[in-house]
Design an enzyme around this catalytic site. Sequence first.
Site, mmCIF file in Angstrom:
data_model
loop_
_atom_site.group_PDB
_atom_site.id
_atom_site.type_symbol
_atom_site.label_atom_id
_atom_site.label_comp_id
_atom_site.label_asym_id
_atom_site.label_seq_id
_atom_site.Cartn_x
_atom_site.Cartn_y
_atom_site.Cartn_z
ATOM 1 N N HIS A 68 0.461 64.474 93.724
ATOM 2 C CA HIS A 68 0.389 64.726 92.356
ATOM 3 C C HIS A 68 0.497 63.240 91.581
ATOM 4 O O HIS A 68 1.272 62.478 91.992
ATOM 5 C CB HIS A 68 1.460 65.652 91.980
ATOM 6 C CG HIS A 68 1.434 66.149 90.314
ATOM 7 N ND1 HIS A 68 1.838 65.463 89.616
ATOM 8 C CD2 HIS A 68 0.971 67.260 89.964
ATOM 9 C CE1 HIS A 68 1.797 66.134 88.267
ATOM 10 N NE2 HIS A 68 1.174 67.335 88.837
ATOM 11 N N CYS B 153 -4.069 67.403 88.326
ATOM 12 C CA CYS B 153 -3.332 66.157 88.392
ATOM 13 C C CYS B 153 -3.332 65.555 89.803
ATOM 14 O O CYS B 153 -2.348 65.180 90.039
ATOM 15 C CB CYS B 153 -1.894 66.413 87.984
ATOM 16 S SG CYS B 153 -1.813 66.873 86.486
ATOM 17 N N ASP C 137 8.637 64.764 97.215
ATOM 18 C CA ASP C 137 8.361 65.527 96.173
ATOM 19 C C ASP C 137 8.404 67.193 96.277
ATOM 20 O O ASP C 137 7.370 67.413 97.061
ATOM 21 C CB ASP C 137 6.809 64.936 95.408
ATOM 22 C CG ASP C 137 6.552 65.746 94.406
ATOM 23 O OD1 ASP C 137 7.168 66.694 93.923
ATOM 24 O OD2 ASP C 137 5.263 65.694 93.807
HETATM 25 N N1 PMP Z 1 4.617 67.129 91.850
HETATM 26 C C1 PMP Z 1 4.098 68.291 92.269
HETATM 27 C C2 PMP Z 1 3.463 68.550 93.672
HETATM 28 C C3 PMP Z 1 3.639 69.085 91.164
HETATM 29 O O1 PMP Z 1 2.975 70.251 91.593
HETATM 30 C C4 PMP Z 1 4.203 68.930 89.865
HETATM 31 C C5 PMP Z 1 3.824 69.941 88.871
HETATM 32 N N2 PMP Z 1 2.414 70.357 88.977
HETATM 33 C C6 PMP Z 1 4.703 67.626 89.755
HETATM 34 C C7 PMP Z 1 5.095 66.895 90.674
HETATM 35 C C8 PMP Z 1 5.633 67.515 88.340
HETATM 36 O O2 PMP Z 1 6.296 68.470 88.016
HETATM 37 P P1 PMP Z 1 6.884 68.700 86.209
HETATM 38 O O3 PMP Z 1 5.376 68.585 85.729
HETATM 39 O O4 PMP Z 1 7.546 70.043 86.337
HETATM 40 O O5 PMP Z 1 7.595 67.330 86.097
#
Ligand code: PMP
Length: 404
Positions: free
Chosen positions: A120, A362, A198
């Site tokens: 991400h 993302c 993560d």
């Molecule tokens: N890492 C991963 C794998 C995610 O799925 C997400 C959220 N889509 C994030 C990081 C970021 O999380 P947040 O937007 O809740 O900070």
Amino acid sequence: MFAVEKIRADFPLLTQKINDQPLVYLDSAATSQKPQSVIAATELFYTQQNANVHRGRHSLSEQATTAYEKARDKVAQYFNVQSREIVWTKGATEALNLIACGLTEQLDKNSSIVITPLEHHANIVPWQQLALKTGAKLHILPLEADATFNMSACIEFLKQIKPTVLALTHASNALGNITNLSPLLSTVKGFNTITVVDGAQGAMHLQPDLNILDCDFYVFSAHKMLGPTGVGGLYGKYERLNALLPYQTGGEMIETVSLFNSTFRDAPAKFEAGTPNIAGVIGFSAALDYLSELDKNAAYDYEQGLFNYAVNKLNEIDGITIYSNLEHNIGTICFNYKDEHPFDIATLLDGFGVAVRSGHHCTQPLMVHLGINGSVRASFCFYNTHQDIDIFINALHECIALLD
Ligand code: PMP
């Protein structure tokens, strides 16, 4: 039998209608729905318990502090680590930024950071910034064309690089693929590598025992674990955690302040400057209670059943390409229909009350790696039903009829 109807009764939003159709919510990878107990805990906090934490000596403030710290204990218990190793943030993104910024003084131009093409953006951009600030070199773990790991090639790569930092996801938000972390983490064990996982997607579905996983840091977001938005955090092995520079400074994180100098407290206080999201933490505490009462193994098996059912149904449709790994997956399907734009499919599905995600999720580098511009993503949680999938597939047939 997994009592899904009983579970669904706990999630008020699932009874919504969208575009006059019963909601079929297949976007839990973006954010999970919340049980009534989480909504009630947040409301109770504001109606009867609201006070700032760690400051007052009055009863309300002490109660709020106790509830806030009890939530930290619950997260620690959930991951089988110590409470002082848990830091609250506003989510996984802030947690990753906290770690990357906190490492600034530990890296230099001889350092190396390894990430994967699966990440991400939240687990890419902070490392790019850290590399820019310190002169460290950013390396990308080589994955197969379908974004799966060729474990022996990855291990060989890690042995060559001997990374200072290895940051990788527990499960891909775009594909749902589960990373086989253990061989990767154990390969770098002898190199004193700082390992960051993560857990935004893995924390709920996979509930890792972090004592066994033995990574240095693991980040999570409450809103993907039945809790409120705007809260999350990180686990850090205490020595590693306390060695980070503070990410933000101000009230609560200091020991002493004079006009020209300050000293800081130890972790976790050192990383929690200012008034935190107290109501969010208390709501998350209720989410952790909910998860602790759930039969997690049964829920996981049930989610896997939903995933396999949906994959089989999708595979019956000519022109569907699935990008997800079907063997090791938390219950997320990434797919396209011919070369139709994923936004069109998602918009048409919405007309049938079906909520799916579309776009690059993302994960732009992953999309490039897969040779696509984006995809449709259907992600499941244990509150979904087989009927949800039937509605989704029927709606997809209707969309295809409109598009073809
Ligand atoms: N890492 C991963 C794998 C995610 O799925 C997400 C959220 N889509 C994030 C990081 C970021 O999380 P947040 O937007 O809740 O900070």
